[in-house]
Structures are given as C-alpha cells and as structure tokens.
Design a protein around this motif. Structure first.
Motif, PDB file in Angstrom:
ATOM      1  N   LYS A  90      19.626 -10.732 -37.595  1.00  0.00           N
ATOM      2  CA  LYS A  90      18.298 -10.218 -37.924  1.00  0.00           C
ATOM      3  C   LYS A  90      17.767 -10.772 -39.239  1.00  0.00           C
ATOM      4  O   LYS A  90      16.606 -11.150 -39.337  1.00  0.00           O
ATOM      5  N   TYR A  91      18.610 -10.776 -40.278  1.00  0.00           N
ATOM      6  CA  TYR A  91      18.224 -11.253 -41.603  1.00  0.00           C
ATOM      7  C   TYR A  91      19.423 -11.954 -42.227  1.00  0.00           C
ATOM      8  O   TYR A  91      20.567 -11.592 -41.950  1.00  0.00           O
ATOM      9  N   ILE A  92      19.137 -12.940 -43.084  1.00  0.00           N
ATOM     10  CA  ILE A  92      20.225 -13.618 -43.785  1.00  0.00           C
ATOM     11  C   ILE A  92      19.746 -14.041 -45.173  1.00  0.00           C
ATOM     12  O   ILE A  92      18.585 -14.436 -45.333  1.00  0.00           O
ATOM     13  N   TRP A  93      20.635 -13.883 -46.135  1.00  0.00           N
ATOM     14  CA  TRP A  93      20.360 -14.275 -47.510  1.00  0.00           C
ATOM     15  C   TRP A  93      21.515 -15.123 -48.032  1.00  0.00           C
ATOM     16  O   TRP A  93      22.677 -14.841 -47.746  1.00  0.00           O
ATOM     17  N   ARG A  94      21.205 -16.124 -48.817  1.00  0.00           N
ATOM     18  CA  ARG A  94      22.219 -16.925 -49.485  1.00  0.00           C
ATOM     19  C   ARG A  94      22.594 -16.216 -50.779  1.00  0.00           C
ATOM     20  O   ARG A  94      21.751 -15.596 -51.421  1.00  0.00           O
ATOM     21  N   GLN A  95      23.852 -16.307 -51.171  1.00  0.00           N
ATOM     22  CA  GLN A  95      24.286 -15.733 -52.431  1.00  0.00           C
ATOM     23  C   GLN A  95      24.301 -16.849 -53.473  1.00  0.00           C
ATOM     24  O   GLN A  95      25.114 -17.775 -53.375  1.00  0.00           O
ATOM     25  N   PRO A  96      23.383 -16.805 -54.436  1.00  0.00           N
ATOM     26  CA  PRO A  96      23.268 -17.877 -55.415  1.00  0.00           C
ATOM     27  C   PRO A  96      24.605 -18.150 -56.120  1.00  0.00           C
ATOM     28  O   PRO A  96      25.346 -17.230 -56.457  1.00  0.00           O
ATOM     29  N   GLY A  97      24.876 -19.437 -56.305  1.00  0.00           N
ATOM     30  CA  GLY A  97      26.085 -19.847 -57.003  1.00  0.00           C
ATOM     31  C   GLY A  97      27.342 -19.788 -56.151  1.00  0.00           C
ATOM     32  O   GLY A  97      28.441 -20.027 -56.648  1.00  0.00           O
ATOM     33  N   GLN A  98      27.193 -19.470 -54.863  1.00  0.00           N
ATOM     34  CA  GLN A  98      28.337 -19.368 -53.960  1.00  0.00           C
ATOM     35  C   GLN A  98      28.012 -20.087 -52.659  1.00  0.00           C
ATOM     36  O   GLN A  98      26.858 -20.301 -52.332  1.00  0.00           O
ATOM     37  N   ARG A  99      29.033 -20.423 -51.929  1.00  0.00           N
ATOM     38  CA  ARG A  99      28.825 -20.964 -50.582  1.00  0.00           C
ATOM     39  C   ARG A  99      29.066 -19.823 -49.606  1.00  0.00           C
ATOM     40  O   ARG A  99      29.938 -19.864 -48.754  1.00  0.00           O
ATOM     41  N   ALA A 100      28.271 -18.795 -49.780  1.00  0.00           N
ATOM     42  CA  ALA A 100      28.414 -17.577 -48.982  1.00  0.00           C
ATOM     43  C   ALA A 100      27.026 -17.027 -48.682  1.00  0.00           C
ATOM     44  O   ALA A 100      26.050 -17.339 -49.368  1.00  0.00           O
ATOM     45  N   ASN A 101      26.968 -16.201 -47.645  1.00  0.00           N
ATOM     46  CA  ASN A 101      25.721 -15.545 -47.302  1.00  0.00           C
ATOM     47  C   ASN A 101      26.020 -14.124 -46.853  1.00  0.00           C
ATOM     48  O   ASN A 101      27.157 -13.794 -46.505  1.00  0.00           O
ATOM     49  N   VAL A 102      24.991 -13.301 -46.891  1.00  0.00           N
ATOM     50  CA  VAL A 102      25.068 -11.949 -46.346  1.00  0.00           C
ATOM     51  C   VAL A 102      23.909 -11.796 -45.378  1.00  0.00           C
ATOM     52  O   VAL A 102      22.850 -12.392 -45.560  1.00  0.00           O
ATOM     53  N   GLY A 103      24.147 -11.014 -44.341  1.00  0.00           N
ATOM     54  CA  GLY A 103      23.093 -10.831 -43.366  1.00  0.00           C
ATOM     55  C   GLY A 103      23.222  -9.511 -42.642  1.00  0.00           C
ATOM     56  O   GLY A 103      24.257  -8.848 -42.703  1.00  0.00           O
ATOM     57  N   ILE A 104      22.142  -9.153 -41.984  1.00  0.00           N
ATOM     58  CA  ILE A 104      22.134  -7.990 -41.115  1.00  0.00           C
ATOM     59  C   ILE A 104      22.240  -8.522 -39.690  1.00  0.00           C
ATOM     60  O   ILE A 104      21.399  -9.299 -39.235  1.00  0.00           O
ATOM     61  N   TRP A 105      23.307  -8.116 -39.020  1.00  0.00           N
ATOM     62  CA  TRP A 105      23.596  -8.544 -37.652  1.00  0.00           C
ATOM     63  C   TRP A 105      23.523  -7.323 -36.751  1.00  0.00           C
ATOM     64  O   TRP A 105      23.849  -6.215 -37.179  1.00  0.00           O
ATOM     65  N   LEU A 123      26.413  -5.122 -41.796  1.00  0.00           N
ATOM     66  CA  LEU A 123      26.255  -6.011 -42.935  1.00  0.00           C
ATOM     67  C   LEU A 123      27.427  -6.989 -42.864  1.00  0.00           C
ATOM     68  O   LEU A 123      28.588  -6.573 -42.856  1.00  0.00           O
ATOM     69  N   VAL A 124      27.115  -8.274 -42.776  1.00  0.00           N
ATOM     70  CA  VAL A 124      28.153  -9.293 -42.615  1.00  0.00           C
ATOM     71  C   VAL A 124      28.050 -10.279 -43.772  1.00  0.00           C
ATOM     72  O   VAL A 124      26.973 -10.815 -44.050  1.00  0.00           O
ATOM     73  N   ARG A 125      29.175 -10.501 -44.439  1.00  0.00           N
ATOM     74  CA  ARG A 125      29.261 -11.512 -45.498  1.00  0.00           C
ATOM     75  C   ARG A 125      30.167 -12.620 -44.994  1.00  0.00           C
ATOM     76  O   ARG A 125      31.276 -12.360 -44.539  1.00  0.00           O
ATOM     77  N   ILE A 126      29.653 -13.840 -45.069  1.00  0.00           N
ATOM     78  CA  ILE A 126      30.410 -15.002 -44.615  1.00  0.00           C
ATOM     79  C   ILE A 126      30.549 -15.983 -45.775  1.00  0.00           C
ATOM     80  O   ILE A 126      29.545 -16.457 -46.316  1.00  0.00           O
ATOM     81  N   ASP A 127      31.785 -16.256 -46.149  1.00  0.00           N
ATOM     82  CA  ASP A 127      32.081 -17.258 -47.167  1.00  0.00           C
ATOM     83  C   ASP A 127      32.623 -18.481 -46.439  1.00  0.00           C
ATOM     84  O   ASP A 127      33.740 -18.465 -45.931  1.00  0.00           O
TER      85      ASP A 127
END
Length: 98
Positions: free
Chosen positions: A41-56, A4-8
C-alpha cells in the motif's frame, strides 16, 4: 489485515554488480505488481540505510509470508513484520473528513 514491514536489503550490495542490478530491477518490477494488487500500500525509504518500511496488506500472516517469500530480494534481506490494528482515532479522523 495490514502489516508494518521493514526490509533491509543491504546484503544484495555484496553481490557482483550485474547480479545485484538484475535482482534490484526484478524487485522494482515486482513492487509495482504488488502495489497494483493492493498488497504493497505504501513504502518509504529510510534515509542513510539500504532499508525501507511499508504498509502491506494480506488476508493473514500466512498470506503475507507467502508474498514475502516470493520477493526477488528475499535471500538477501532481513525482514521484520508487525501486525497492525485500527486505532479508534483513525476512525474518528476518517469520519471528520467525510
């Protein structure tokens, strides 16, 4: 191995517009390449942030680190990584769908 990777990437927005747009465009293209290679594999945007989380997916943490180091946005990003292990329910859910 999955992570699980979170990128801001909010710091990239501190750059001049042309430089920022070039990095964001490179990042977008690179993400498609990583997806095609089965890494992202998957990526989601985090609403209200300039960040995302994904499955790598990568062979191990070192391989993932190499991929993350190659991201165009890396110099401007805060990255958090959590290794993931298969939960027994995942196997049960998959068996039930088969």
């Amino acid at each position: 191995m999955d992570f699980l990777v979170r990128i801001d990437g909010s710091r990239v927005y501190e750059l001049p517009v042309e430089e920022r747009n070039a990095i964001v465009e490179k990042e977008h293209t690179h993400a498609h390449e990583l997806h095609a290679a089965g890494v992202l594999k998957y990526i989601w945007r985090q609403p209200g942030q300039r960040a995302n989380v994904g499955i790598w997916s990568a062979a191990d943490a070192d391989a993932l680190e190499a991929v993350l180091a190659g991201l165009p946005i890396r110099p401007y990003a805060e990255i958090e990584v959590s290794a993931l292990a298969t939960h027994p329910l995942t196997l049960e859910f998959a068996a039930a769908q088969a």
